[in-house]
Design a protein around this motif. Structure first.
Motif, PDB file in Angstrom:
ATOM      1  N   ARG A 244      -4.744  -6.374   1.083  1.00 43.03           N
ATOM      2  CA  ARG A 244      -4.692  -5.122   2.027  1.00 43.03           C
ATOM      3  C   ARG A 244      -3.846  -5.881   3.445  1.00 43.03           C
ATOM      4  O   ARG A 244      -4.664  -5.985   4.281  1.00 43.03           O
ATOM      5  CB  ARG A 244      -5.873  -4.543   1.987  1.00 43.03           C
ATOM      6  CG  ARG A 244      -6.475  -3.827   1.014  1.00 43.03           C
ATOM      7  CD  ARG A 244      -7.531  -3.135   1.138  1.00 43.03           C
ATOM      8  NE  ARG A 244      -6.849  -1.752   1.290  1.00 43.03           N
ATOM      9  CZ  ARG A 244      -7.474  -0.589   1.266  1.00 43.03           C
ATOM     10  NH1 ARG A 244      -8.694  -0.633   1.183  1.00 43.03           N
ATOM     11  NH2 ARG A 244      -6.610   0.564   1.566  1.00 43.03           N
TER      12      ARG A 244
ATOM     13  N   LYS B 230      -4.117  -4.173   6.983  1.00 40.90           N
ATOM     14  CA  LYS B 230      -5.750  -3.824   7.604  1.00 40.90           C
ATOM     15  C   LYS B 230      -6.114  -5.312   7.986  1.00 40.90           C
ATOM     16  O   LYS B 230      -6.778  -5.382   8.988  1.00 40.90           O
ATOM     17  CB  LYS B 230      -6.709  -3.552   6.568  1.00 40.90           C
ATOM     18  CG  LYS B 230      -8.034  -3.159   6.971  1.00 40.90           C
ATOM     19  CD  LYS B 230      -8.723  -2.606   5.794  1.00 40.90           C
ATOM     20  CE  LYS B 230      -8.674  -0.893   5.812  1.00 40.90           C
ATOM     21  NZ  LYS B 230      -9.326  -0.263   4.966  1.00 40.90           N
TER      22      LYS B 230
ATOM     23  N   THR C 263      -1.149   1.660  -0.598  1.00 41.05           N
ATOM     24  CA  THR C 263      -2.676   1.644  -0.600  1.00 41.05           C
ATOM     25  C   THR C 263      -3.380   1.326   0.476  1.00 41.05           C
ATOM     26  O   THR C 263      -4.635   1.303   0.688  1.00 41.05           O
ATOM     27  CB  THR C 263      -3.103   0.352  -1.585  1.00 41.05           C
ATOM     28  OG1 THR C 263      -2.685  -0.838  -1.137  1.00 41.05           O
ATOM     29  CG2 THR C 263      -2.409   0.631  -3.032  1.00 41.05           C
ATOM     30  N   ASP C 264      -2.750   1.018   1.743  1.00 40.36           N
ATOM     31  CA  ASP C 264      -3.396   0.609   3.220  1.00 40.36           C
ATOM     32  C   ASP C 264      -3.741   1.851   3.761  1.00 40.36           C
ATOM     33  O   ASP C 264      -3.228   2.765   3.656  1.00 40.36           O
ATOM     34  CB  ASP C 264      -2.454  -0.127   3.932  1.00 40.36           C
ATOM     35  CG  ASP C 264      -2.726  -1.720   3.449  1.00 40.36           C
ATOM     36  OD1 ASP C 264      -3.698  -1.973   2.968  1.00 40.36           O
ATOM     37  OD2 ASP C 264      -1.748  -2.474   3.924  1.00 40.36           O
TER      38      ASP C 264
END
Length: 151
Positions: free
Chosen positions: A94, A97, A150-151
């Motif tokens: 990630r 983030k 996916t972040d």
């Protein structure tokens, strides 16, 4: 497009390595453009602060910080941010983030030296503001470049 090579093995589409290399190059390019923007914004803000009377004199040695000093330090630490972003893109699941958390933490830490410098209130306030100007340019730009589905 899949194709049969001479060994009878079906070769699939271009590997993820090419895509990853493209993302790294795009991140680096975006980062260097953001670095130039941060240098210009910080140096302009410092020049404006000087125009309204901020002297940027640091008591430890009594020297005044020149405008070129703001450009050099902003450029150096912006490149450090790019290196961190590239490392996170390479090794983190990630990256966006983690980059935001890391960059915001490092920005908060960078606010301590101006507070401890012993400079007058105007200089201290201007230095704090200049840190935030650079962070405002760099952090969102690099975080956007790191975003994945996916972040």
């Amino acid at each position: 497009m899949n194709s049969m090579n001479g060994t009878g093995i079906v070769a699939g589409p271009a590997s993820d390595k090419t895509s990853h290399t493209h993302r790294l190059r795009r991140l680096a390019g975006t980062g260097f453009i953001a670095t130039l923007a941060a240098i210009v914004a910080t140096t302009l803000a410092a020049a404006l602060a000087q125009a309204v009377g901020v002297d940027f004199e640091v008591p430890d040695g009594g020297e005044t910080i020149p405008l070129s000093g703001f450009a050099v330090v902003t450029g150096f630490f912006s490149v450090v941010g790019i290196v961190i972003a590239v490392a996170l893109l390479r090794w983190s699941a990630r990256p966006a983030k983690r980059f935001v958390w890391t960059a915001v933490s490092l920005t908060a830490i960078s606010l301590v030296p101006p507070l401890l410098s012993g400079a007058d209130t105007a200089t201290t306030t201007a230095l704090l503001g200049l840190h935030l100007v650079a962070a405002t340019v760099m952090i969102p730009t690099l975080a956007r470049s790191l975003r994945t589905r996916t972040d």
